[in-house]
Design a protein around this motif. Structure first.
Motif, mmCIF file in Angstrom:
data_model
loop_
_atom_site.group_PDB
_atom_site.id
_atom_site.type_symbol
_atom_site.label_atom_id
_atom_site.label_comp_id
_atom_site.label_asym_id
_atom_site.label_seq_id
_atom_site.Cartn_x
_atom_site.Cartn_y
_atom_site.Cartn_z
ATOM 1 N N GLY A 62 11.663 -45.117 -7.413
ATOM 2 C CA GLY A 62 11.818 -44.096 -6.381
ATOM 3 C C GLY A 62 13.161 -44.008 -5.694
ATOM 4 O O GLY A 62 13.268 -43.401 -4.628
ATOM 5 N N THR A 65 14.201 -40.428 -5.888
ATOM 6 C CA THR A 65 13.154 -39.707 -5.157
ATOM 7 C C THR A 65 13.466 -39.669 -3.669
ATOM 8 O O THR A 65 13.362 -38.631 -3.012
ATOM 9 C CB THR A 65 11.784 -40.391 -5.378
ATOM 10 O OG1 THR A 65 11.622 -40.698 -6.759
ATOM 11 C CG2 THR A 65 10.656 -39.496 -4.915
ATOM 12 N N LEU A 89 5.257 -44.897 -5.527
ATOM 13 C CA LEU A 89 5.473 -43.464 -5.305
ATOM 14 C C LEU A 89 4.464 -42.910 -4.305
ATOM 15 O O LEU A 89 4.792 -42.036 -3.498
ATOM 16 C CB LEU A 89 5.386 -42.712 -6.636
ATOM 17 C CG LEU A 89 6.500 -43.026 -7.648
ATOM 18 C CD1 LEU A 89 6.176 -42.431 -9.009
ATOM 19 C CD2 LEU A 89 7.843 -42.499 -7.146
#
Length: 334
Positions: A62, A65, A89
């Protein structure tokens, strides 16, 4: 910036990896980028994400992200094949207030177009839609995926049903060099032609291998793609791909060797016609061909296939196929 979106305090990426006892799998070509500044730099290369729809491919623990979420997209979809990353996540999704939609699957088989909001669609001739594909891809996936997506761009299918969707992806440095190589560059290859005729391709920056965990043997480059309104070769993708693939089978040899494999061995005149009609010297080396040259070769090949039913299906490495041509002696119209 006053309107900058900020996530609440979260465990670092390294802590997430330790928390869930995640180790990079060599068989999946996994290498983790833990440097937050480099992850942010990748995301900046994608352009403006605010209020957009973003799909991250292979988010892993991540890092990218988080950087995407800080740009405040309207929605972020992530496609992750490795189930070990899903809990981390989900933690990130909770911290973002539910901005992430998590999909467990293989991007090479995933129908990405089905999850894109219709409201983001733009006509192909309009400016690019606020839709972005971003990913720090495993090396084993990156090249097959970009070839698959290039065909989608050519046929305006998949995510490209929604307009000229931009991509920001990572590749081995050597692969990047092939993608951006110009005429006469020794790195010029099949990927050079296939990416450049369909997209404006830009090398953003290169990340040293030592920035990744575990450290790969190569450096990693970030590449940005913007589909062209009009492709530089006006021939269906399948003809372009086949001609380019056969020619670059013999990169260091004269192109007549590759073109010859497009046709049954008992029809050498078709190779001669190909060069004559395309006005190309058969002694040229593959890396010396311009996109315009490749376009003429692909156009002539399409014409020969149209005039000679079954010719496109001929493949010189398939012994059964070649034997079938010899047995049937299918008539080829000239």
């Amino acid at each position: 910036m006053a309107n900058r979106y900020r996530l609440p305090p979260l465990p670092s990426i390294r802590e997430i990896i330790e928390l869930y006892k995640i180790r990079a799998l060599k068989k999946l070509s996994q290498n983790f980028l833990l440097d937050a500044n480099l992850n942010k730099k990748i995301v900046r290369s994608a352009g403006r994400l605010k209020d957009g729809w973003v799909c991250e491919v292979g988010p892993g623990p991540g890092g990218i992200t988080r950087a995407i979420l800080e740009k405040n997209p309207e929605e972020l979809a992530v496609i992750e094949k490795d189930p070990r990353f899903i809990p981390g996540l989900e933690l990130l999704n909770e911290a973002s207030g539910g901005k992430i939609k998590i999909y467990h699957g293989d991007v090479l088989r995933f129908n990405t177009e089905e999850i894109i909001p219709q409201s983001k669609r733009r006509a192909w001739t309009e400016k690019t839609p606020n839709i972005h594909l971003i990913g720090n891809l495993p090396f084993s996936v990156s090249t097959p995926l970009i070839v698959q997506w290039l065909e989608n761009i050519a046929t305006k299918t998949g995510p490209w049903k929604y307009g000229r969707v931009r991509m920001t992806l990572t590749f081995q440095k050597e692969v990047m060099q092939r993608m951006v190589a110009s005429v006469a560059d020794i790195q010029r290859s099949r990927l050079s032609i296939m990416t450049q005729y369909l997209c404006d391709v830009r090398h953003e920056f290169t990340i040293p291998g030592k920035a990744f965990v575990p450290k790969p043997d190569v450096d990693v480059s970030v590449v940005h793609f913007v589909p062209r309104i009009e492709p530089l070769i006006d021939v269906p993708f399948k003809y372009v791909e086949k001609v380019v693939r056969h020619i670059f089978h013999y990169r260091q040899k004269m192109i007549k060797h590759g073109v010859r494999t497009l046709f049954p061995p008992d029809r050498p005149e078709l190779t001669e016609d190909m060069f004559k009609l395309a006005d190309i010297n058969p002694s040229t080396r593959s890396f010396m061909l311009s996109i315009s040259d490749m376009g003429r070769l692909a156009m002539v090949y399409q014409t020969l296939c149209d005039e000679n039913p079954g010719l496109f299906e001929y493949y010189y490495r398939d012994e059964t196929n070649a034997a079938e041509w010899r047995r049937k002696k299918l008539p080829l119209n000239l």
